[in-house]
Design an enzyme around this catalytic site. Structure first.
Site, PDB file in Angstrom:
ATOM      1  N   LYS A  19       0.831  -1.186   0.000  1.00 48.05           N
ATOM      2  CA  LYS A  19       0.000   0.000   0.000  1.00 48.05           C
ATOM      3  C   LYS A  19       0.872   1.244   0.000  1.00 48.05           C
ATOM      4  O   LYS A  19       1.975   1.167   0.540  1.00 48.05           O
ATOM      5  CB  LYS A  19      -0.978   0.035   1.167  1.00 48.05           C
ATOM      6  CG  LYS A  19      -0.415  -0.271   2.561  1.00 48.05           C
ATOM      7  CD  LYS A  19       0.715   0.501   3.185  1.00 48.05           C
ATOM      8  CE  LYS A  19       0.645   1.962   3.380  1.00 48.05           C
ATOM      9  NZ  LYS A  19       1.893   2.496   4.077  1.00 48.05           N
ATOM     10  N   TYR A  45      -4.933   3.983   4.916  1.00 46.79           N
ATOM     11  CA  TYR A  45      -5.574   3.110   5.904  1.00 46.79           C
ATOM     12  C   TYR A  45      -6.893   3.719   6.397  1.00 46.79           C
ATOM     13  O   TYR A  45      -7.844   2.994   6.694  1.00 46.79           O
ATOM     14  CB  TYR A  45      -4.667   2.924   7.127  1.00 46.79           C
ATOM     15  CG  TYR A  45      -3.472   2.045   6.912  1.00 46.79           C
ATOM     16  CD1 TYR A  45      -3.614   0.665   6.791  1.00 46.79           C
ATOM     17  CD2 TYR A  45      -2.189   2.575   6.873  1.00 46.79           C
ATOM     18  CE1 TYR A  45      -2.510  -0.149   6.629  1.00 46.79           C
ATOM     19  CE2 TYR A  45      -1.082   1.777   6.713  1.00 46.79           C
ATOM     20  CZ  TYR A  45      -1.243   0.407   6.591  1.00 46.79           C
ATOM     21  OH  TYR A  45      -0.157  -0.400   6.428  1.00 46.79           O
TER      22      TYR A  45
HETATM   23  P1  NAD Z   1      12.234   1.367   2.920  1.00 46.79           P
HETATM   24  O1  NAD Z   1      12.813   2.689   2.543  1.00 46.79           O
HETATM   25  O2  NAD Z   1      12.631   0.782   4.217  1.00 46.79           O
HETATM   26  O3  NAD Z   1      12.540   0.294   1.794  1.00 46.79           O
HETATM   27  C1  NAD Z   1      12.453   0.601   0.422  1.00 46.79           C
HETATM   28  C2  NAD Z   1      13.370  -0.327  -0.352  1.00 46.79           C
HETATM   29  O4  NAD Z   1      13.324   0.041  -1.726  1.00 46.79           O
HETATM   30  C3  NAD Z   1      14.821  -0.231   0.096  1.00 46.79           C
HETATM   31  O5  NAD Z   1      15.353  -1.520   0.233  1.00 46.79           O
HETATM   32  C4  NAD Z   1      15.498   0.505  -1.049  1.00 46.79           C
HETATM   33  O6  NAD Z   1      16.849   0.118  -1.213  1.00 46.79           O
HETATM   34  C5  NAD Z   1      14.666   0.064  -2.227  1.00 46.79           C
HETATM   35  N1  NAD Z   1      14.752   0.968  -3.373  1.00 46.79           N
HETATM   36  C6  NAD Z   1      14.935   0.588  -4.636  1.00 46.79           C
HETATM   37  N2  NAD Z   1      14.990   1.640  -5.435  1.00 46.79           N
HETATM   38  C7  NAD Z   1      14.856   2.724  -4.671  1.00 46.79           C
HETATM   39  C8  NAD Z   1      14.866   4.119  -4.945  1.00 46.79           C
HETATM   40  N3  NAD Z   1      14.990   4.595  -6.187  1.00 46.79           N
HETATM   41  N4  NAD Z   1      14.711   4.957  -3.924  1.00 46.79           N
HETATM   42  C9  NAD Z   1      14.537   4.491  -2.649  1.00 46.79           C
HETATM   43  N5  NAD Z   1      14.529   3.177  -2.332  1.00 46.79           N
HETATM   44  C10 NAD Z   1      14.682   2.307  -3.339  1.00 46.79           C
HETATM   45  O7  NAD Z   1      10.635   1.524   2.843  1.00 46.79           O
HETATM   46  P2  NAD Z   1       9.543   0.575   3.511  1.00 46.79           P
HETATM   47  O8  NAD Z   1       9.124   1.176   4.793  1.00 46.79           O
HETATM   48  O9  NAD Z   1       9.996  -0.805   3.498  1.00 46.79           O
HETATM   49  O10 NAD Z   1       8.313   0.791   2.495  1.00 46.79           O
HETATM   50  C11 NAD Z   1       8.258   0.108   1.261  1.00 46.79           C
HETATM   51  C12 NAD Z   1       6.783  -0.023   0.834  1.00 46.79           C
HETATM   52  O11 NAD Z   1       6.093  -0.779   1.830  1.00 46.79           O
HETATM   53  C13 NAD Z   1       6.042   1.312   0.737  1.00 46.79           C
HETATM   54  O12 NAD Z   1       5.155   1.300  -0.341  1.00 46.79           O
HETATM   55  C14 NAD Z   1       5.278   1.402   2.038  1.00 46.79           C
HETATM   56  O13 NAD Z   1       4.088   2.171   1.940  1.00 46.79           O
HETATM   57  C15 NAD Z   1       4.981  -0.043   2.325  1.00 46.79           C
HETATM   58  N6  NAD Z   1       4.832  -0.322   3.766  1.00 46.79           N
HETATM   59  C16 NAD Z   1       3.761  -1.029   4.173  1.00 46.79           C
HETATM   60  C17 NAD Z   1       3.588  -1.286   5.523  1.00 46.79           C
HETATM   61  C18 NAD Z   1       2.413  -2.093   5.989  1.00 46.79           C
HETATM   62  O14 NAD Z   1       2.186  -2.164   7.203  1.00 46.79           O
HETATM   63  N7  NAD Z   1       1.645  -2.691   5.108  1.00 46.79           N
HETATM   64  C19 NAD Z   1       4.514  -0.826   6.454  1.00 46.79           C
HETATM   65  C20 NAD Z   1       5.623  -0.125   5.985  1.00 46.79           C
HETATM   66  C21 NAD Z   1       5.774   0.130   4.636  1.00 46.79           C
END
Ligand code: NAD
Length: 365
Positions: free
Chosen positions: A133, A218
């Protein structure tokens, strides 16, 4: 443990605590014959790690592959999860997934604006897809993702973990079954204090927007599953920005009001300036609420007739098992976690931004 008794629950007065079994969180679509769904996580950030723990705790899923642009992460995940080199991809050779029979599904856990590209590429490689999401940063991108998956004959789901979480599903039941009568008013907000920055989440090109995209999705979801209705109109306001350097590209805080066909309304704020995690509904004959409501718990539930309690679960394992059991059984994912559901939420978020920018009420067609 006391059995959940609906009549007794409704008759309960004061601070009665009832423990409910997980009867409305199904994890079994059946028909998988001991098989597991082989998943490749795409993007190995914070949430991918939480999902990997969920896969480990799941019954029907296996972490079979990874997609990462960082060789050091590839090495550490390979070791930790025993992933063969043949199942490790980067963003350049991603399309070679097409020839890999050891991977059934790609789970896209990248920054929001990248969900579209990697969902479409995964579909063209013949893999089922779950995307995190928000499904995308606007409804038009969701449409392209849905079309690509339909054309490729693969399933598309959105990682809506709360659809498998008992407290939220109880709020859905109380609202949709009109246990306290018609819902009239909802107040659903989610925020945390991050006014010193949130990485890519404050960069529009990657996030698509501020807390509305990250947290507000959400609130929009919950308003829809508690009321069981689709909103017809929205008004919205951007709130003051505390740190103008950090929030140069996206809002720091946004408030909106949804109107539903029954006359029900929902007031929401999603914000990086204050902590809030609340789902409240007032109906003709009483109220029901959760706080915390949306985070990873532990949740607290209460109605005008007493408190309610469910076992805490691993939300990611519950979501993954339910989705995997359905896919392994060759059945379509249910509408409430499908790409169409993600599209509906993005369409409403598009309208919220339009209303906040214009200062006008926006009707949602
Ligand atoms: P994060 O920044 O921790 O991870 C993002 C990942 O994408 C990293 O490993 C990064 O290296 C990679 N990546 C690849 N190309 C990139 C670029 N050009 N710029 C930045 N990062 C890049 O983020 P996250 O918190 O893991 O969130 C990722 C997704 O998951 C989002 O869409 C977020 O909304 C979703 N999310 C959902 C929940 C949930 O409870 N369902 C919780 C947190 C995050």
């Amino acid at each position: 443990m006391k059995q959940y008794n609906r009549r007794r629950f409704l008759q309960a007065a004061g601070a009665t605590v009832l423990i409910a079994p997980l009867h409305h969180v199904s994890s079994g679509a059946g028909g998988h014959n001991g098989r597991k769904l082989n998943i490749a996580l795409c993007g190995l950030g914070v949430y991918a790690q939480i999902l990997a723990d969920g896969i480990t705790a799941s019954k029907f899923c296996r972490l079979s592959g990874i997609v990462t642009g960082t060789p050091a992460k590839a090495a550490s995940w390979k070791k930790k999860y025993n992933i063969p080199d043949s199942n490790i991809y980067n963003y350049s050779n991603f399309d070679q997934l097409a020839g890999n029979k050891d991977i059934d599904l790609v789970y896209v856990v990248l920054p929001n604006s990248m969900h579209k590209e990697y969902t479409i590429r995964a579909a063209r490689a013949g893999k089922h897809v779950i995307t995190e999401k928000p499904m995308a940063t606007n409804a038009a991108d969701c449409e392209a993702m849905i079309s690509a998956c339909r054309e490729a004959g693969v399933q598309l789901g959105v990682g809506y973990r709360l659809h498998f979480e008992p407290y939220n599903m109880e709020m859905k039941r109380l609202g949709q079954e009109k246990v306290f009568g018609q819902v009239r008013l909802m107040e659903i907000s989610l925020g945390y204090k991050a006014d010193d920055g949130t990485g890519w989440r404050t960069h529009r090109a990657l996030s698509g927007g501020g807390p509305l995209m990250n947290l507000g999705v959400y609130c929009v979801q919950a308003a829809r599953y508690v009321s069981g209705e689709e909103p017809i109109a929205v008004t919205a306001q951007f709130n003051p920005i505390v740190n103008k350097e950090v929030f140069a590209e996206v809002e720091a805080s946004i408030t909106w009001q949804l109107e539903f066909p029954s006359g029900a309304i929902c007031n929401s704020t999603s914000t990086y300036t204050a902590g809030v995690d609340r789902l409240f509904a007032s109906a003709e004959k009483g109220f029901f609420e959760l706080s915390p409501a949306i985070s990873y718990g532990p949740f607290r539930g209460r109605t005008s007739e007493g408190t309610f309690q469910f076992p805490e679960i691993n939300q990611q394992a519950a979501q993954l098992d339910a989705m995997a059991a359905t896919i392994l059984a060759g059945k379509p994912l249910p509408a409430h976690i499908s790409g169409e559901e993600g599209w509906k939420d993005c369409r409403i978020m598009d309208a919220i931004y339009q209303a906040a920018k214009s200062g006008q009420k926006v009707y949602i067609g």
